[in-house]
Design a protein around this motif. Structure first.
Motif, PDB file in Angstrom:
ATOM      1  N   GLN A 185       0.556  -1.748  -0.396  1.00  0.00           N
ATOM      2  CA  GLN A 185      -0.703   0.102   0.009  1.00  0.00           C
ATOM      3  C   GLN A 185       1.043   1.273   0.547  1.00  0.00           C
ATOM      4  O   GLN A 185       0.439   1.693  -0.437  1.00  0.00           O
ATOM      5  CB  GLN A 185      -1.039   0.130   1.194  1.00  0.00           C
ATOM      6  N   TRP A 186       1.930   1.707   1.613  1.00  0.00           N
ATOM      7  CA  TRP A 186       2.636   2.607   0.684  1.00  0.00           C
ATOM      8  C   TRP A 186       4.204   2.504   1.801  1.00  0.00           C
ATOM      9  O   TRP A 186       3.720   0.835   2.888  1.00  0.00           O
ATOM     10  CB  TRP A 186       2.283   3.735   2.396  1.00  0.00           C
ATOM     11  N   LYS A 187       5.126   2.938   1.247  1.00  0.00           N
ATOM     12  CA  LYS A 187       6.202   2.769   1.874  1.00  0.00           C
ATOM     13  C   LYS A 187       6.350   3.312   3.398  1.00  0.00           C
ATOM     14  O   LYS A 187       6.096   4.576   2.932  1.00  0.00           O
ATOM     15  CB  LYS A 187       7.793   2.960   1.038  1.00  0.00           C
ATOM     16  N   GLY A 188       7.543   2.809   3.816  1.00  0.00           N
ATOM     17  CA  GLY A 188       7.215   3.355   5.870  1.00  0.00           C
ATOM     18  C   GLY A 188       6.198   3.788   6.671  1.00  0.00           C
ATOM     19  O   GLY A 188       5.016   3.137   5.979  1.00  0.00           O
ATOM     20  N   VAL A 189       6.828   4.078   7.702  1.00  0.00           N
ATOM     21  CA  VAL A 189       5.343   4.300   8.603  1.00  0.00           C
ATOM     22  C   VAL A 189       4.574   5.472   8.658  1.00  0.00           C
ATOM     23  O   VAL A 189       3.353   5.189   7.981  1.00  0.00           O
ATOM     24  CB  VAL A 189       6.473   4.456  10.346  1.00  0.00           C
ATOM     25  N   MET A 190       4.948   6.905   8.193  1.00  0.00           N
ATOM     26  CA  MET A 190       4.847   7.285   7.593  1.00  0.00           C
ATOM     27  C   MET A 190       4.702   8.173   6.390  1.00  0.00           C
ATOM     28  O   MET A 190       4.314   8.296   5.569  1.00  0.00           O
ATOM     29  CB  MET A 190       4.560   8.763   8.722  1.00  0.00           C
ATOM     30  N   ASP A 191       6.144   7.888   5.999  1.00  0.00           N
ATOM     31  CA  ASP A 191       6.321   8.369   4.822  1.00  0.00           C
ATOM     32  C   ASP A 191       7.220   7.586   4.109  1.00  0.00           C
ATOM     33  O   ASP A 191       8.424   6.910   4.888  1.00  0.00           O
ATOM     34  CB  ASP A 191       7.177   9.557   5.133  1.00  0.00           C
ATOM     35  N   ALA A 192       7.526   7.318   2.603  1.00  0.00           N
ATOM     36  CA  ALA A 192       8.250   6.985   2.036  1.00  0.00           C
ATOM     37  C   ALA A 192       9.944   6.810   2.598  1.00  0.00           C
ATOM     38  O   ALA A 192      11.321   5.814   1.536  1.00  0.00           O
ATOM     39  CB  ALA A 192       7.989   6.584   0.110  1.00  0.00           C
ATOM     40  N   ALA A 193      10.160   7.951   2.904  1.00  0.00           N
ATOM     41  CA  ALA A 193      10.970   8.749   2.506  1.00  0.00           C
ATOM     42  C   ALA A 193      11.890   8.478   4.064  1.00  0.00           C
ATOM     43  O   ALA A 193      12.852   8.912   4.257  1.00  0.00           O
ATOM     44  CB  ALA A 193      11.633  10.575   2.501  1.00  0.00           C
ATOM     45  N   GLU A 194      12.005   7.265   4.882  1.00  0.00           N
ATOM     46  CA  GLU A 194      12.145   6.999   6.081  1.00  0.00           C
ATOM     47  C   GLU A 194      13.097   5.982   5.944  1.00  0.00           C
ATOM     48  O   GLU A 194      12.975   5.122   4.959  1.00  0.00           O
ATOM     49  CB  GLU A 194      10.711   6.616   7.084  1.00  0.00           C
ATOM     50  N   PHE A 219      -6.472  -9.077   7.110  1.00  0.00           N
ATOM     51  CA  PHE A 219      -5.836  -8.772   5.829  1.00  0.00           C
ATOM     52  C   PHE A 219      -6.512  -7.183   6.212  1.00  0.00           C
ATOM     53  O   PHE A 219      -7.564  -6.300   6.317  1.00  0.00           O
ATOM     54  CB  PHE A 219      -7.125  -9.557   4.873  1.00  0.00           C
ATOM     55  N   PHE A 220      -5.433  -6.894   5.440  1.00  0.00           N
ATOM     56  CA  PHE A 220      -5.602  -4.968   4.663  1.00  0.00           C
ATOM     57  C   PHE A 220      -5.367  -4.592   3.475  1.00  0.00           C
ATOM     58  O   PHE A 220      -4.778  -5.154   2.993  1.00  0.00           O
ATOM     59  CB  PHE A 220      -4.778  -4.312   5.657  1.00  0.00           C
ATOM     60  N   ASP A 221      -6.386  -4.301   3.332  1.00  0.00           N
ATOM     61  CA  ASP A 221      -6.158  -3.786   1.378  1.00  0.00           C
ATOM     62  C   ASP A 221      -7.805  -2.782   0.859  1.00  0.00           C
ATOM     63  O   ASP A 221      -8.528  -2.630   2.396  1.00  0.00           O
ATOM     64  CB  ASP A 221      -6.795  -5.624   0.574  1.00  0.00           C
ATOM     65  N   LEU A 230      -0.873   6.749  15.183  1.00  0.00           N
ATOM     66  CA  LEU A 230      -1.008   5.802  13.323  1.00  0.00           C
ATOM     67  C   LEU A 230      -1.281   6.148  12.754  1.00  0.00           C
ATOM     68  O   LEU A 230      -1.669   6.146  11.234  1.00  0.00           O
ATOM     69  CB  LEU A 230      -1.412   4.573  14.256  1.00  0.00           C
ATOM     70  N   VAL A 231      -2.889   6.622  12.873  1.00  0.00           N
ATOM     71  CA  VAL A 231      -4.305   7.087  12.107  1.00  0.00           C
ATOM     72  C   VAL A 231      -3.717   8.232  10.499  1.00  0.00           C
ATOM     73  O   VAL A 231      -4.134   8.022   9.933  1.00  0.00           O
ATOM     74  CB  VAL A 231      -5.445   7.105  12.241  1.00  0.00           C
ATOM     75  N   LYS A 232      -2.506   8.864  11.802  1.00  0.00           N
ATOM     76  CA  LYS A 232      -2.031   9.239  10.458  1.00  0.00           C
ATOM     77  C   LYS A 232      -1.782   8.823   9.333  1.00  0.00           C
ATOM     78  O   LYS A 232      -1.343  10.000   7.978  1.00  0.00           O
ATOM     79  CB  LYS A 232      -1.248  10.589  11.463  1.00  0.00           C
ATOM     80  N   ALA A 233      -1.140   7.697   9.353  1.00  0.00           N
ATOM     81  CA  ALA A 233      -0.542   7.143   8.063  1.00  0.00           C
ATOM     82  C   ALA A 233      -1.324   6.852   7.234  1.00  0.00           C
ATOM     83  O   ALA A 233      -0.817   6.326   5.647  1.00  0.00           O
ATOM     84  CB  ALA A 233      -0.071   5.996   8.221  1.00  0.00           C
ATOM     85  N   SER A 234      -2.507   7.282   7.218  1.00  0.00           N
ATOM     86  CA  SER A 234      -3.549   7.256   6.317  1.00  0.00           C
ATOM     87  C   SER A 234      -3.105   8.561   5.314  1.00  0.00           C
ATOM     88  O   SER A 234      -3.998   8.196   4.245  1.00  0.00           O
ATOM     89  CB  SER A 234      -5.279   7.489   6.825  1.00  0.00           C
ATOM     90  N   LYS A 235      -2.557   9.400   5.102  1.00  0.00           N
ATOM     91  CA  LYS A 235      -2.417  10.551   4.468  1.00  0.00           C
ATOM     92  C   LYS A 235      -1.561   9.985   3.419  1.00  0.00           C
ATOM     93  O   LYS A 235      -1.352  10.701   2.242  1.00  0.00           O
ATOM     94  CB  LYS A 235      -1.483  11.327   4.928  1.00  0.00           C
ATOM     95  N   ASN A 236      -1.070   8.980   3.591  1.00  0.00           N
ATOM     96  CA  ASN A 236      -0.419   8.287   2.257  1.00  0.00           C
ATOM     97  C   ASN A 236      -1.756   7.898   1.414  1.00  0.00           C
ATOM     98  O   ASN A 236      -1.231   8.039   0.364  1.00  0.00           O
ATOM     99  CB  ASN A 236      -0.583   6.797   2.291  1.00  0.00           C
ATOM    100  N   THR A 237      -3.086   7.463   1.190  1.00  0.00           N
ATOM    101  CA  THR A 237      -3.904   7.804   0.886  1.00  0.00           C
ATOM    102  C   THR A 237      -4.222   8.967   1.177  1.00  0.00           C
ATOM    103  O   THR A 237      -3.612  10.018   1.086  1.00  0.00           O
ATOM    104  CB  THR A 237      -4.821   6.339   1.005  1.00  0.00           C
TER     105      THR A 237
END
Lengths: 453, 280
Positions: free
Chosen positions: A45-54, A106-108, A359-366
């Motif tokens: 889905q997305w890379k990183g905990v919050m951001d792919a730059a981690e 399952f997360f999808d 943790l819900v802030k990771a939803s910013k990746n979508t």
């Protein structure tokens, strides 16, 4: 060769014995220590905990971090995370169901997992959804994750589908009036859309104005949504397909006419969504399907120099009525494994990462499904306001209908037949409606939810 | 100079045939060249129309993404280890069984061989669930055993090598027996070396089969470190936005061991494919 061969075999056998106990994660003895193992599967889905730059960002980073934090409070629960290829989701789950080796979570995208709810292998999650969560997430999202008023998918983020357009090409073709602001979503009616495509074609006939595809079921949510351009609802109140009504036929005829006039990619019956997406990035098409993740991915590729820069903006799917808007809701499901302790731990973990304020802030990746998170992160997400304006118009494109995966496979061959002039739009949609309703009827009989078994 | 002389001495018919064969050989190399050159392009460039045969600049991002943060070397090792060991063991088992069917007389031999042949017609997908259950019962999921042992029973190898052993005159075996050789000695020291071309061909065919046994590897590998290269790379793709550049780079890396194996075994492969077809 003999010596070499026998040495290799002996070495192999030795290594095999040696490796026998190795490989894989250390397994916990549930019976011995009273610990509970929770298996989490997800598609990338997305890379990183919050951001792919981690540092070390990967597709399982978020869940590993969530597991680490959860374990601090719940030391008896071990969480194992596995990323599986999205294309093989159904193979992997099908074998897991038959061999009773299902994961716990399952997360999808919810629509990709809805068939499992009908199969009766998912457990409802209403008992872990509190009032605060209910009021924090819009009704249009809840509609996508509930079947017969029961919530099977705990919403985390969402990924709205729209069109993207090359504003540089619009400007060059004198179409400034149809260009919306940099962070806005343009809304065109169907007459505007044809006018736009015609002007683009007249200005540069080397570019295909609109990226159309129908090779397979990839990206078919857009093709299915185009059928609603003239107000068709696709499903009636009983959940039957009604796309062959006049306004549905009008929509397909409109799309087909665009093709015949040379305003789309040629040979759409043999093009995949990936093909036209790449054509759009290479500036060979001017208007294309997109979603929030795809759009930001292209923007990032432009910044990284992987794609030549151009002025890319968003538009709704043209419609005679309200803006057409749909979204993929990224969510968690809990499988009914029959082990109460594991199911309870799995539900608790889902609730933990879906409600934890950090943790819900990771939803910013979508895009966040929670209004509270949206407000907090508004400054970081420039398109959020525009997407939120569309929220009242989000349709539940799959209707969470039993047999949706089969429906998808029945649709694109009819589109291909229309795009190759083997069938008229009316014939194609009549055939799809007949087949589709049969699929729904058969799957309703099998559905644990619909049949009330 | 030698080449020019050779060309000049050719009959016109031979020259034309050679040119056609040369062009076809070049054509057959094209997929490999295309794979390698595309692995140095961005995803957008791979789809470019008209395509660039050679990348305009050498883009290394696909390989960086593959090897940075991911245990891609471990995946490569797993792929090679699993394919090589499975191949080696299956070739040994197949050759022993094929020898028995070709040279030994025992009760039910024909029925047993017919059963072996019949099993060739059963696709793996049909018995993947019971096989999976067996592996689970042994608690082998996510281990090398699960990736290797269920693949050892390869009836195709028995079928292929049987004809090789049949082409070896019985008189050889009989004279060895007269000299006091045991059955094992005859098989290992006399028959196997003669069947080398067939074994080489089978080795290549099996290696490619096991290398590409994607579904089984996908089902068996649970932890990241147990993934094979093909499964690992597939797990790096977002379904909604597949990175074709990364996939091509993964395929290019995955193709390397197969090319090496083919080069090592090619003399046996070409001989083996033809030799087994002729019976003395």
């Amino acid at each position: 060769m003999k010596k070499w061969f026998s040495s290799a075999v002996v070495a192999g056998m030795a290594l095999l014995v040696f490796a026998g106990c190795g490989g894989g994660d250390e397994k916990t003895n549930e019976a011995g220590g009273g610990a509970v193992d929770v298996e989490v599967w997800l598609t990338p889905q997305w890379k990183g905990v919050m951001d792919a730059a981690e540092d070390g960002a990967d597709y399982d980073s978020f869940f590993k971090e969530a597991a680490k934090r959860y374990k601090e409070e719940n030391p008896d629960v071990n969480i194992n995370v596995q990323v599986i290829p999205g294309e093989q989701r159904s193979d992997k789950l099908s074998v897991a169901i038959q061999t009773k080796t299902l994961p716990d979570i399952f997360f999808d995208s919810s629509f990709a997992l809805s068939e499992y709810a009908h199969m009766g292998v998912l457990t409802p999650l209403d008992d872990i959804i509190d009032d605060e969560t209910k009021s924090d997430i819009p009704a249009s999202i809840w509609e996508n994750v509930q079947i017969n008023d029961q919530t099977y998918f705990y919403p985390f983020g969402h990924n709205p589908g729209t069109l993207a357009y090359n504003a540089d090409m619009f400007k060059a073709a004198g179409l400034e009036e149809y260009i919306a602001g940099e962070h806005e979503i343009a809304t065109w009616n169907v007459a505007d859309f044809e006018k736009i495509l015609t002007a683009l074609k007249e200005h540069n006939d080397k570019v295909s104005p609109f990226g159309l595809y129908a090779k397979n079921n990839q990206g078919d949510t857009w093709n299915l949504t185009y059928m609603r351009m003239f107000g068709n609802k696709f499903f009636d109140e009983e959940g039957n397909i009604i796309v062959n009504e006049d306004n549905g036929v009008q929509a397909l005829s409109y799309i087909n006419d665009l093709r015949k006039k040379g305003l789309t990619t040629s040979g759409p019956e043999s093009l995949t969504s990936n093909d036209v997406n790449a054509m759009f990035q290479n500036q060979q098409t001017a208007v294309n399907f997109t979603n929030a993740v795809l759009f930001s991915g292209i923007q990032k590729d432009m910044e990284d120099g992987k794609v030549n820069k151009f002025d890319m903006r968003l538009a709704n799917i043209p419609s005679e009525t309200d803006p057409l808007s749909f979204t993929y809701v990224t969510s968690s499901v809990v499988f009914n494994t029959g082990d109460d302790a594991k199911m309870q731990a799995a539900k608790d973990f889902v609730k933990f990462y879906s409600t934890d304020p950090e943790l819900v802030k990771a939803s910013k990746n979508t895009l966040p499904v929670r209004e509270s998170v949206s407000k907090e992160l508004a400054g970081e997400l420039p398109y959020l306001e525009a997407y939120n304006k569309n929220a009242p118009y989000i349709i539940n494109f799959s209707n969470n209908t039993p047999g949706y995966a089969e429906l998808r496979n029945a649709f694109f061959p009819e589109l291909q037949a229309v795009f190759t002039d083997a069938k008229t739009p009316k014939e194609g949609l009549d055939n799809f409606t007949e087949q589709g309703n049969r699929i729904i009827e058969n799957n309703k009989k099998k559905s644990v939810i619909e049949s009330g078994k | 100079m030698k080449l020019i002389k050779k060309i000049k001495s050719m009959e016109p018919y031979d020259l034309i045939t050679n040119i056609i064969v040369f062009l076809l050989a070049l054509l057959s190399l094209f997929p490999i060249i295309w794979l390698i050159t595309n692995s140095f392009k961005t995803s957008a460039d791979i789809y470019k129309m008209p395509p660039d045969i050679l990348p305009k600049s050498l883009y290394l991002g696909n390989f960086k993404e593959l090897f940075n943060n991911q245990p891609a070397l471990r995946w490569g090792f797993n792929s090679f280890f699993v394919s090589f060991i499975t191949t080696a063991l299956s070739v040994v088992l197949s050759s022993a069984a094929a020898y028995a069917f070709a040279k030994l007389n025992f009760k039910g031999k024909k029925v047993l061989f017919a059963l072996f042949i019949a099993s060739l017609m059963v696709p793996k997908e049909t018995f993947i669930v019971p096989l999976f259950k067996i592996v689970v019962a042994f608690d082998w999921v996510d281990t090398y055993q699960s990736l290797i042992i269920p693949n050892l029973a390869m009836c195709f190898g028995v079928f292929m090598l049987k004809s090789f052993f049949e082409s070896i005159p019985d008189s050889l075996r009989e004279s060895a027996k007269l000299d006091g050789a045991s059955e094992w000695t005859i098989f290992w020291k006399l028959m196997l070396p003669i069947a080398k071309p067939g074994i080489g061909a089978l080795f290549i065919l099996n290696f490619v089969t096991f290398w590409n046994d994607y579904l089984w590897q996908l089902l068996m590998a649970r932890s990241k470190d147990m993934n094979t290269l093909t499964v690992g790379v597939a797990g790096l793709m977002q379904e909604i936005n597949p990175n074709i550049g990364l996939r091509v780079a993964g395929a290019a890396v995955a193709a390397l061991p197969m090319v090496v194996i083919f080069i090592v075994f090619q003399k046996y492969f070409t001989k083996g494919i033809a030799a087994g077809a002729v019976k003395e």
